[in-house]
Design an enzyme around this catalytic site. Structure first.
Site, PDB file in Angstrom:
ATOM      1  N   ASN A   9     -91.439  25.898  71.449  1.00  0.00           N
ATOM      2  CA  ASN A   9     -91.990  27.051  72.172  1.00  0.00           C
ATOM      3  C   ASN A   9     -90.937  27.522  73.174  1.00  0.00           C
ATOM      4  O   ASN A   9     -90.701  26.856  74.182  1.00  0.00           O
ATOM      5  CB  ASN A   9     -93.286  26.603  72.873  1.00  0.00           C
ATOM      6  CG  ASN A   9     -93.852  27.654  73.800  1.00  0.00           C
ATOM      7  OD1 ASN A   9     -93.435  28.822  73.781  1.00  0.00           O
ATOM      8  ND2 ASN A   9     -94.822  27.263  74.619  1.00  0.00           N
ATOM      9  N   TRP A  10     -90.328  28.672  72.882  1.00  0.00           N
ATOM     10  CA  TRP A  10     -89.218  29.147  73.725  1.00  0.00           C
ATOM     11  C   TRP A  10     -89.713  29.865  74.979  1.00  0.00           C
ATOM     12  O   TRP A  10     -88.909  30.288  75.818  1.00  0.00           O
ATOM     13  CB  TRP A  10     -88.296  30.072  72.908  1.00  0.00           C
ATOM     14  CG  TRP A  10     -87.630  29.396  71.756  1.00  0.00           C
ATOM     15  CD1 TRP A  10     -87.722  28.065  71.410  1.00  0.00           C
ATOM     16  CD2 TRP A  10     -86.764  29.983  70.773  1.00  0.00           C
ATOM     17  NE1 TRP A  10     -86.976  27.810  70.289  1.00  0.00           N
ATOM     18  CE2 TRP A  10     -86.378  28.960  69.874  1.00  0.00           C
ATOM     19  CE3 TRP A  10     -86.281  31.282  70.559  1.00  0.00           C
ATOM     20  CZ2 TRP A  10     -85.526  29.201  68.791  1.00  0.00           C
ATOM     21  CZ3 TRP A  10     -85.438  31.512  69.484  1.00  0.00           C
ATOM     22  CH2 TRP A  10     -85.061  30.483  68.614  1.00  0.00           C
ATOM     23  N   LYS A  11     -91.015  30.043  75.109  1.00  0.00           N
ATOM     24  CA  LYS A  11     -91.605  30.663  76.307  1.00  0.00           C
ATOM     25  C   LYS A  11     -90.866  31.953  76.680  1.00  0.00           C
ATOM     26  O   LYS A  11     -90.432  32.683  75.798  1.00  0.00           O
ATOM     27  CB  LYS A  11     -91.629  29.657  77.468  1.00  0.00           C
ATOM     28  CG  LYS A  11     -92.320  28.348  77.070  1.00  0.00           C
ATOM     29  CD  LYS A  11     -92.619  27.444  78.221  1.00  0.00           C
ATOM     30  CE  LYS A  11     -93.295  26.181  77.701  1.00  0.00           C
ATOM     31  NZ  LYS A  11     -93.708  25.289  78.754  1.00  0.00           N
ATOM     32  N   HIS A 102    -102.513  28.281  75.296  1.00  0.00           N
ATOM     33  CA  HIS A 102    -101.514  27.472  76.000  1.00  0.00           C
ATOM     34  C   HIS A 102    -101.884  27.410  77.484  1.00  0.00           C
ATOM     35  O   HIS A 102    -102.384  28.387  78.052  1.00  0.00           O
ATOM     36  CB  HIS A 102    -100.126  28.096  75.820  1.00  0.00           C
ATOM     37  CG  HIS A 102     -99.032  27.197  76.329  1.00  0.00           C
ATOM     38  ND1 HIS A 102     -98.730  27.112  77.662  1.00  0.00           N
ATOM     39  CD2 HIS A 102     -98.215  26.326  75.683  1.00  0.00           C
ATOM     40  CE1 HIS A 102     -97.750  26.219  77.813  1.00  0.00           C
ATOM     41  NE2 HIS A 102     -97.418  25.737  76.630  1.00  0.00           N
ATOM     42  N   GLU A 104    -100.269  27.688  80.098  1.00  0.00           N
ATOM     43  CA  GLU A 104     -99.695  28.748  80.949  1.00  0.00           C
ATOM     44  C   GLU A 104    -100.476  30.052  80.806  1.00  0.00           C
ATOM     45  O   GLU A 104    -100.576  30.842  81.749  1.00  0.00           O
ATOM     46  CB  GLU A 104     -98.206  28.935  80.616  1.00  0.00           C
ATOM     47  CG  GLU A 104     -97.392  27.737  81.117  1.00  0.00           C
ATOM     48  CD  GLU A 104     -96.135  27.426  80.336  1.00  0.00           C
ATOM     49  OE1 GLU A 104     -95.679  28.279  79.546  1.00  0.00           O
ATOM     50  OE2 GLU A 104     -95.610  26.305  80.501  1.00  0.00           O
ATOM     51  N   GLU A 174    -101.829  18.925  75.257  1.00  0.00           N
ATOM     52  CA  GLU A 174    -100.763  19.053  76.255  1.00  0.00           C
ATOM     53  C   GLU A 174    -101.344  18.856  77.651  1.00  0.00           C
ATOM     54  O   GLU A 174    -101.921  19.791  78.225  1.00  0.00           O
ATOM     55  CB  GLU A 174    -100.143  20.448  76.186  1.00  0.00           C
ATOM     56  CG  GLU A 174     -99.524  20.787  74.854  1.00  0.00           C
ATOM     57  CD  GLU A 174     -98.503  21.913  75.007  1.00  0.00           C
ATOM     58  OE1 GLU A 174     -97.325  21.651  74.817  1.00  0.00           O
ATOM     59  OE2 GLU A 174     -98.906  23.021  75.355  1.00  0.00           O
ATOM     60  N   GLY A 180     -93.411  20.812  81.414  1.00  0.00           N
ATOM     61  CA  GLY A 180     -92.264  21.293  82.190  1.00  0.00           C
ATOM     62  C   GLY A 180     -91.988  20.491  83.441  1.00  0.00           C
ATOM     63  O   GLY A 180     -91.238  20.934  84.301  1.00  0.00           O
ATOM     64  N   SER A 220     -93.145  17.707  78.162  1.00  0.00           N
ATOM     65  CA  SER A 220     -91.909  16.975  78.468  1.00  0.00           C
ATOM     66  C   SER A 220     -91.440  16.057  77.341  1.00  0.00           C
ATOM     67  O   SER A 220     -90.920  14.969  77.606  1.00  0.00           O
ATOM     68  CB  SER A 220     -92.066  16.207  79.788  1.00  0.00           C
ATOM     69  OG  SER A 220     -92.265  17.121  80.854  1.00  0.00           O
ATOM     70  N   GLY A 241     -91.266  22.370  74.659  1.00  0.00           N
ATOM     71  CA  GLY A 241     -90.834  23.525  75.446  1.00  0.00           C
ATOM     72  C   GLY A 241     -89.361  23.400  75.792  1.00  0.00           C
ATOM     73  O   GLY A 241     -88.481  23.733  75.004  1.00  0.00           O
ATOM     74  N   GLY A 242     -89.076  22.860  76.971  1.00  0.00           N
ATOM     75  CA  GLY A 242     -87.710  22.789  77.483  1.00  0.00           C
ATOM     76  C   GLY A 242     -86.691  22.248  76.491  1.00  0.00           C
ATOM     77  O   GLY A 242     -85.614  22.829  76.318  1.00  0.00           O
TER      78      GLY A 242
END
Ligand code: PGA
Length: 259
Positions: A9-11, A102, A104, A174, A180, A220, A241-242
């Site tokens: 997921n490149w957000k 998600h 966020e 999640e 993150g 993470s 993600g990251g």
């Protein structure tokens, strides 16, 4: 036998040239074996990434979708909603998957469990496979509410999904406190919640359905902690993600699954 699914997921990261470079490097450096790989770039890069991964076996996903719910929850996929993007649009640019709910989206855009349920339905109606995201906050974990919170999110997220469509749904657990933050759930923590989600799916549908649904862990995930997490019985992949923003770390997470 559930095929593990590793999604990046490149957000809201990357410009178009950077996104193209990342996609190219992932295609070149990621060996695809018994694992499904999904790239989830921001909307404006979907078409370009679709071209770059074409023929590679890597799948495309979107980060969210919009749907208009009228009376009696009649869903509309086109309309005057400036800035919004709907399921048929995503399908038409080559998406197979779409993230729904998600944390966020829930946290910064006020998305409710009810809306998440409508979005899951909209995705399925338009030929997309929803990745339904769930997870507890730190306060909920500390108050021993993790399992009940996740069960509620699951029930509401799946409320418009009949049993025969559950083969097209992926669930992503999640924990919000792990996203993150570098604070990853222990393998035992993840396994406990994943097993509970599977039990809830069995109660909502049947044991066989529960055995076929893939449940990803997210929060993470790195190449260092992925092997232990993914070794757990009920963990069927990762939503990253990251670590998905660097080709070598994303490929490192995928590689573990191929051993
Ligand atoms: P993270 O994000 O890997 O950076 O924690 C996971 C996610 O939000 O899907």
């Amino acid at each position: 036998m559930r095929t593990p699914i590793i999604a990046g997921n490149w957000k809201m990261f990357k410009t178009l040239p950077e996104a193209q470079a990342l996609a190219r490097e992932i295609v070149a450096g990621t060996h695809k074996g018994e694992v499904e790989i999904v790239l989830i770039p921001p909307y404006p890069f979907l078409s370009s990434v679709a071209d770059l991964i074409s023929g590679s076996g890597i799948e495309l996903g979107a980060q969210d979708l919009h749907v208009i719910a009228g009376d009696n929850e009649k869903l509309e996929h086109f309309g005057a909603r400036t800035g919004m993007v709907s399921a048929p649009m995503l399908k038409s640019v080559g998406c197979r998957y779409v993230l729904v709910g998600h944390s966020e989206r829930r946290q910064y855009f006020g998305e409710t469990d009810h809306q998440v349920g409508l979005k899951v339905r909209a995705a399925l109606d338009c030929g997309l496979e929803p990745i339904l995201c769930l997870g507890e906050s730190l306060e909920e974990r500390e108050a021993q509410q993790t399992l009940s919170r996740v069960a509620t999110q699951l029930q509401k997220g799946l409320r418009l999904v009949p049993q025969n469509e559950m083969t097209r749904v992926v669930v992503a657990y999640e924990p919000v406190w792990a996203i993150g933050t570098g604070k990853v759930a222990t393998p035992a923590m993840a396994q406990e919640v994943h097993a509970h989600i599977r039990k809830e799916i069995a109660a909502l549908y049947c044991a066989m359905t529960a055995q076929t649904v893939r449940i990803q862990y997210g929060g993470s995930v790195t190449p260092d902690n992925a092997p232990e997490l993914l070794a757990e019985t009920d963990v069927d992949g990762a939503l990253v993600g990251g670590a998905s923003l660097k080709p070598e770390s994303f490929s490192g997470i995928v590689a573990f699954n191929e051993r």
